[in-house]
Design a protein around this motif. Structure first.
Motif, PDB file in Angstrom:
ATOM      1  N   GLY A 105       0.788  -1.228   0.000  1.00 44.52           N
ATOM      2  CA  GLY A 105       0.000   0.000   0.000  1.00 44.52           C
ATOM      3  C   GLY A 105       0.814   1.268   0.000  1.00 44.52           C
ATOM      4  O   GLY A 105       0.271   2.352  -0.215  1.00 44.52           O
ATOM      5  N   LEU A 106       2.123   1.163   0.243  1.00 48.29           N
ATOM      6  CA  LEU A 106       2.984   2.349   0.243  1.00 48.29           C
ATOM      7  C   LEU A 106       3.556   2.544  -1.163  1.00 48.29           C
ATOM      8  O   LEU A 106       4.327   1.713  -1.647  1.00 48.29           O
ATOM      9  N   PRO A 107       3.210   3.640  -1.847  1.00 44.45           N
ATOM     10  CA  PRO A 107       3.748   3.877  -3.190  1.00 44.45           C
ATOM     11  C   PRO A 107       5.273   4.010  -3.174  1.00 44.45           C
ATOM     12  O   PRO A 107       5.858   4.520  -2.217  1.00 44.45           O
ATOM     13  N   ILE A 108       5.886   3.556  -4.247  1.00 39.38           N
ATOM     14  CA  ILE A 108       7.341   3.616  -4.349  1.00 39.38           C
ATOM     15  C   ILE A 108       7.828   5.061  -4.238  1.00 39.38           C
ATOM     16  O   ILE A 108       8.841   5.339  -3.588  1.00 39.38           O
ATOM     17  N   PHE A 109       7.095   5.989  -4.856  1.00 41.90           N
ATOM     18  CA  PHE A 109       7.493   7.390  -4.791  1.00 41.90           C
ATOM     19  C   PHE A 109       7.501   7.892  -3.350  1.00 41.90           C
ATOM     20  O   PHE A 109       8.418   8.607  -2.922  1.00 41.90           O
ATOM     21  N   ASP A 110       6.486   7.507  -2.563  1.00 44.03           N
ATOM     22  CA  ASP A 110       6.429   7.915  -1.152  1.00 44.03           C
ATOM     23  C   ASP A 110       7.573   7.299  -0.353  1.00 44.03           C
ATOM     24  O   ASP A 110       8.122   7.936   0.559  1.00 44.03           O
TER      25      ASP A 110
ATOM     26  N   ILE B 174      10.766   9.322   1.727  1.00 40.65           N
ATOM     27  CA  ILE B 174      11.230   9.140   3.104  1.00 40.65           C
ATOM     28  C   ILE B 174      12.740   9.362   3.155  1.00 40.65           C
ATOM     29  O   ILE B 174      13.272   9.944   4.100  1.00 40.65           O
ATOM     30  N   ALA B 175      13.420   8.900   2.109  1.00 45.25           N
ATOM     31  CA  ALA B 175      14.874   9.087   2.039  1.00 45.25           C
ATOM     32  C   ALA B 175      15.238  10.528   1.744  1.00 45.25           C
ATOM     33  O   ALA B 175      16.199  11.062   2.301  1.00 45.25           O
ATOM     34  N   GLU B 176      14.459  11.168   0.865  1.00 37.99           N
ATOM     35  CA  GLU B 176      14.720  12.556   0.487  1.00 37.99           C
ATOM     36  C   GLU B 176      13.389  13.293   0.384  1.00 37.99           C
ATOM     37  O   GLU B 176      12.718  13.260  -0.657  1.00 37.99           O
ATOM     38  N   PRO B 177      12.952  13.952   1.480  1.00 34.07           N
ATOM     39  CA  PRO B 177      11.620  14.579   1.529  1.00 34.07           C
ATOM     40  C   PRO B 177      11.373  15.607   0.428  1.00 34.07           C
ATOM     41  O   PRO B 177      10.221  15.816   0.029  1.00 34.07           O
ATOM     42  N   ASN B 178      12.413  16.252  -0.068  1.00 36.51           N
ATOM     43  CA  ASN B 178      12.245  17.285  -1.094  1.00 36.51           C
ATOM     44  C   ASN B 178      12.315  16.728  -2.516  1.00 36.51           C
ATOM     45  O   ASN B 178      12.359  17.501  -3.481  1.00 36.51           O
ATOM     46  N   MET B 179      12.308  15.429  -2.659  1.00 35.91           N
ATOM     47  CA  MET B 179      12.435  14.829  -3.977  1.00 35.91           C
ATOM     48  C   MET B 179      11.241  15.167  -4.858  1.00 35.91           C
ATOM     49  O   MET B 179      10.084  15.049  -4.434  1.00 35.91           O
ATOM     50  N   ASP B 180      11.521  15.586  -6.098  1.00 37.99           N
ATOM     51  CA  ASP B 180      10.441  15.813  -7.064  1.00 37.99           C
ATOM     52  C   ASP B 180      10.373  14.627  -8.009  1.00 37.99           C
ATOM     53  O   ASP B 180      11.185  13.704  -7.962  1.00 37.99           O
ATOM     54  N   ILE B 181       9.384  14.639  -8.881  1.00 39.84           N
ATOM     55  CA  ILE B 181       9.127  13.485  -9.734  1.00 39.84           C
ATOM     56  C   ILE B 181      10.265  13.244 -10.727  1.00 39.84           C
ATOM     57  O   ILE B 181      10.584  12.093 -11.042  1.00 39.84           O
ATOM     58  N   LEU B 182      10.908  14.305 -11.190  1.00 39.79           N
ATOM     59  CA  LEU B 182      12.002  14.138 -12.141  1.00 39.79           C
ATOM     60  C   LEU B 182      13.202  13.460 -11.472  1.00 39.79           C
ATOM     61  O   LEU B 182      13.847  12.591 -12.067  1.00 39.79           O
ATOM     62  N   THR B 183      13.505  13.858 -10.236  1.00 36.49           N
ATOM     63  CA  THR B 183      14.608  13.242  -9.505  1.00 36.49           C
ATOM     64  C   THR B 183      14.285  11.778  -9.197  1.00 36.49           C
ATOM     65  O   THR B 183      15.150  10.895  -9.306  1.00 36.49           O
TER      66      THR B 183
ATOM     67  N   ALA C  27      19.563   8.009  -2.776  1.00 33.76           N
ATOM     68  CA  ALA C  27      18.842   9.272  -2.608  1.00 33.76           C
ATOM     69  C   ALA C  27      19.097   9.890  -1.238  1.00 33.76           C
ATOM     70  O   ALA C  27      19.034  11.115  -1.082  1.00 33.76           O
ATOM     71  N   ARG C  28      19.390   9.063  -0.261  1.00 30.06           N
ATOM     72  CA  ARG C  28      19.571   9.564   1.106  1.00 30.06           C
ATOM     73  C   ARG C  28      20.851  10.378   1.250  1.00 30.06           C
ATOM     74  O   ARG C  28      20.986  11.159   2.189  1.00 30.06           O
ATOM     75  N   GLN C  29      21.818  10.189   0.350  1.00 26.25           N
ATOM     76  CA  GLN C  29      23.065  10.958   0.384  1.00 26.25           C
ATOM     77  C   GLN C  29      23.802  10.807   1.723  1.00 26.25           C
ATOM     78  O   GLN C  29      24.328  11.773   2.278  1.00 26.25           O
ATOM     79  N   SER C  30      23.815   9.589   2.248  1.00 23.73           N
ATOM     80  CA  SER C  30      24.455   9.344   3.540  1.00 23.73           C
ATOM     81  C   SER C  30      25.972   9.440   3.439  1.00 23.73           C
ATOM     82  O   SER C  30      26.559   9.300   2.357  1.00 23.73           O
TER      83      SER C  30
END
Length: 242
Positions: free
Chosen positions: A95-100, A104-113, A152-155
């Motif tokens: 039930g959790l979309p992949i985009f969502d 979680i890893a990068e809250p400011n992520m847009d669809i292109l990223t 995406a988390r850039q750890s």
């Protein structure tokens, strides 16, 4: 950047007996390098990775990150300091979309990223943008999505537990390129890869061999890899004879 100082770990085994998993492991991990941790199954590789992440609590010794002792910090606190862990078998969330999940890893992520990260790990964005992280995904698809999330988390420290598991050869080669471009000579980050894969081991800067909870061998890949390869080939011949 990351130092393990005589780290030991025991867990509850059969009949509630304590089982020693790691025995006074001492390693110094430097920024800008890619480390491979390898060795026989059950030797302590994944346990070591989970101890660094804080999933397992070590019994003795210290873990230092950027000169601070993080031995008492939990998983969330270590993640907050910049340590990430990609599981060998990623968890599923129906039930959790992949985009969502990626946000979680990068809250400011847009669809292109988001689409770029999926392409990086060999997934077509059009096929996955509306899907959820549930049982409909194969093990290989889950692995790629988790690796995309880690990237995406850039750890500062990224730990990959057998990133090649369940993925095809083309994707392995692509992931090798991504990891090398992200971490090699990047003096703000380092990568630790748990792997047996013969394609991954030679491209790492250093190889650490863990066996029976101890460091059996350690050194630069050019020196260690030929010995590991010879050992693997010998064991395979013994299995064939049996």
């Amino acid at each position: 950047m990351l130092t393990l100082d005589k780290v030991s770990l025991t867990i509850d085994g059969d009949n509630q007996e304590k089982k020693e998993i790691l025995r006074e492991i001492s390693i110094k991990f430097e920024a800008g390098k890619i480390y491979a941790i390898t060795g026989p199954n059950g030797g302590g590789k994944t346990s070591l990775a989970k101890t660094i992440m804080g999933i397992y609590k070590h019994d003795s010794g210290r873990i230092l990150f950027q000169d601070s002792d993080i031995s008492q910090l939990n998983v969330s606190q270590r993640a907050g300091k910049g340590i990430s862990y990609a599981f060998q078998h990623p968890p599923r969330f129906k039930g959790l979309p992949i985009f969502d999940l990626m946000k979680i890893a990068e809250p400011n992520m847009d669809i292109l990223t988001f689409r770029k990260y999926l392409v990086d790990v060999g997934l077509c964005p059009e096929d996955y943008q509306e899907r959820d992280v549930g049982p409909g995904l194969s093990g290989g698809e889950m692995k790629r999505i988790e690796i995309a999330q880690i990237l995406a988390r850039q750890s500062i420290i990224s730990i990959f537990d057998e990133p090649e598991a369940g993925v095809d050869l083309w994707t392995i080669q692509r992931l090798i390129g991504i990891i090398m471009n992200r971490f090699r000579n990047n003096h703000d980050k380092l990568a630790i890869i748990i792997t047996h894969n013969e394609a991954l081991l030679p491209v790492c800067d250093e190889i650490i061999v863990i066996e029976d909870g101890m460091i059996k061998n350690q050194g630069v890949a050019n020196d260690i890899w030929p010995m590991i390869k010879f050992d693997i080939e010998c064991k395979m011949k013994d299995l064939c004879k049996g």
